[in-house]
Design an enzyme around this catalytic site. Structure first.
Site, short mmCIF file in Angstrom:
data_model
loop_
_atom_site.label_atom_id
_atom_site.label_comp_id
_atom_site.label_asym_id
_atom_site.label_seq_id
_atom_site.Cartn_x
_atom_site.Cartn_y
_atom_site.Cartn_z
N THR A 131 0.82 -1.22 0.00
CA THR A 131 0.00 0.00 0.00
C THR A 131 0.85 1.26 0.00
O THR A 131 1.99 1.25 0.50
CB THR A 131 -0.89 -0.01 1.26
OG1 THR A 131 -1.52 1.25 1.41
CG2 THR A 131 -0.08 -0.28 2.53
N ASP A 132 0.27 2.34 -0.49
CA ASP A 132 0.97 3.64 -0.43
C ASP A 132 1.01 4.18 1.01
O ASP A 132 1.77 5.11 1.30
CB ASP A 132 0.30 4.66 -1.37
CG ASP A 132 -1.15 4.94 -1.03
OD1 ASP A 132 -1.72 4.26 -0.15
OD2 ASP A 132 -1.74 5.85 -1.67
N GLU A 133 0.20 3.59 1.89
CA GLU A 133 0.14 4.12 3.27
C GLU A 133 1.47 3.93 4.01
O GLU A 133 1.68 4.56 5.05
CB GLU A 133 -0.99 3.46 4.06
CG GLU A 133 -2.35 3.76 3.45
CD GLU A 133 -3.52 3.48 4.37
OE1 GLU A 133 -3.30 3.23 5.56
OE2 GLU A 133 -4.65 3.52 3.88
N TYR A 156 -2.04 -0.64 10.89
CA TYR A 156 -2.14 -1.31 9.57
C TYR A 156 -0.93 -0.97 8.70
O TYR A 156 -0.23 -1.86 8.21
CB TYR A 156 -3.44 -0.89 8.86
CG TYR A 156 -3.41 -1.19 7.37
CD1 TYR A 156 -3.45 -2.50 6.90
CD2 TYR A 156 -3.33 -0.15 6.43
CE1 TYR A 156 -3.40 -2.77 5.52
CE2 TYR A 156 -3.29 -0.41 5.06
CZ TYR A 156 -3.33 -1.72 4.62
OH TYR A 156 -3.27 -1.99 3.27
N LYS A 160 2.17 -3.32 7.28
CA LYS A 160 2.46 -3.51 5.85
C LYS A 160 3.90 -3.06 5.55
O LYS A 160 4.61 -3.70 4.76
CB LYS A 160 1.47 -2.71 4.98
CG LYS A 160 0.05 -3.22 4.98
CD LYS A 160 -0.12 -4.61 4.40
CE LYS A 160 0.07 -4.67 2.91
NZ LYS A 160 -0.23 -6.03 2.37
#
Ligand code: NAD
Ligand code: DAU
Length: 351
Positions: A131-133, A156, A160
């Site tokens: 993810t870009d997060e 989260y 990741k």
């Protein structure tokens, strides 16, 4: 790539990915879908695929944290390629109950990597979907590139980020052939209605309030799920081993604009009996703790190296998505009731 292990294939993006590979690519091998079937995993998403591709599609209900189950799958199906979608994926849940995120996203990825390492003679690729997060939050300016330092803000995204680091480390230390993709927010068919877009569609149809966090000014970069899946497949086929690719839609929207757009499309596609605008259902609620302000992806590496571009516009993708939820009310009911296991037991004699 003849024996592809897809993890988390009963979830939103994994199911769309498996559907894409069988229906719209030249992939001619087998897919083994390993999924634990959490609340977010629904095997019904692939019933038709299972019927049509009986000798090429196999579902195994297992936890990626279970080393024996994963070793069995590698041995039995002679796995030569892995595409790892399995994860706990919802930020709000990670704030309330981070435990499962640490287990699945970090330890589960570790188990997959270790098993892949044991079978490295037959391994062509380990692709990790992320993810870009992991990059944290942007202000009003700038974009995430593949060189942006990691700065995750939620349990989260931290889990990741950790899994990304493990994948990279297995490439550097053990020479495992890996690729990683970091994608922005997806939307489309089969998305569990806890995420912003399906939640707003279904709440609006049920005349419930539409809870917008804070003032609705946070910005997300939206991508139609099939465009994400095509990008993942392109990277798996042609991406340079050991590399990371960002995937994004170049489609930044403030949340309030997105919710307004959903209301307007619904009013057009299925007007309320009294013709009033669904925008009146919007309510501003307490903000998410640690709410990242803005995500915006620079995906020029993927565009320039691999020639990928998103095909769906936000309006056409949203229309398709709304139509899918209007056409699949039984799916919605089943997913909301959370009772897949009864369905699974009926459908799969061996479980
Ligand atoms: P999802 O929550 O819809 O699906 C996750 C799937 O993984 C479910 O089928 C679930 O049953 C399965 N799973 C969970 N724990 C498992 C375990 N321990 N063992 C085996 N299976 C397990 O998630 P999604 O939105 O489809 O996301 C898929 C991947 O893409 C995730 O890795 C996520 O981080 C990443 N991603 C998602 C988005 C997005 O916008 N949804 C964007 C970028 C990246
Ligand atoms: O950027 C990629 C990420 O996008 C993925 O890695 C995650 O798996 C995925 O869940 C998604 O994370 P977000 O937190 O951005 O998605 P979510 O749909 O939960 O929220 C989108 C935005 O909408 C976010 O700014 C919070 C806001 N929101 C969300 C919900 C559920 C609301 O305002 N109201 C809501 O009810």
């Amino acid at each position: 790539m003849q024996n592809l292990l897809v993890t988390g294939g009963c979830g939103f993006i994994g199911a769309n990915f498996i559907r894409l590979l069988f229906s719209n690519t030249d992939f001619d091998g087998r897919i083994v879908n390993v999924d634990k079937l959490t609340y977010a995993g629904n095997p019904e998403n692939l019933t038709d695929i299972e019927d049509i591709y009986r000798d090429r599609y196999f579902f195994v209900m297992a936890d990626i944290c279970d080393p024996e189950a994963i070793a069995d799958v590698f041995a039995k199906y002679k796995i030569d390629t892995v595409c790892n979608f399995a994860a706990e994926s919802h930020v709000d849940r990670s704030i309330v109950e981070p435990d499962a995120f640490i287990k699945t996203n970090i330890h589960g990825t570790f188990i997959l990597l270790e098993t892949a390492r044991e079978h490295r003679d037959q391994l062509i690729l380990f692709h990790h979907v992320s993810t870009d997060e992991v990059y944290g939050s942007l202000g009003a300016e700038g974009y995430f590139t593949e060189d942006t330092p990691y700065k995750p803000n939620s349990p989260y995204s931290a889990s990741k980020a950790s899994s990304d680091h493990l994948v990279r480390a297995y490439s550097k230390t053990y020479g495992l052939p890996v690729t990683i993709s970091n994608c922005s927010n997806n939307y489309g068919p089969y998305q569990f209605p806890e995420k912003l877009i399906p939640l707003m569609i279904l709440n609006a149809l049920e005349e419930k309030s539409l809870p917008v966090y804070g003032k609705g000014r946070n910005i997300r970069d939206w991508l139609y799920v099939t465009d994400h899946c095509k990008a993942v497949w392109r990277i798996m086929q042609s991406g340079r081993r050991g590399e990371t690719y960002n995937i994004g839609g170049r489609c930044e929207r403030a949340n309030l604009d997105t919710v307004n757009m959903i209301c307007d499309l619904l009013d057009d596609m299925q007007p309320r009996p009294d013709q009033r605008s669904r925008r009146e259902l919007i309510s501003f609620v307490k903000d998410r703790p640690g709410h990242d302000f803005r995500y915006a992806i620079d995906c020029s590496k993927l565009e320039n190296e691999l020639g990928w571009i998103p095909e769906e516009s936000f309006e056409s993708g949203l229309r398709k998505t709304i139509q899918w939820y209007l056409d699949n009310k039984e799916w919605v009911e089943r997913v909301k009731s959370g009772d897949y296991l009864a369905w699974v037991k009926q459908h799969y004699e061996h479980i």
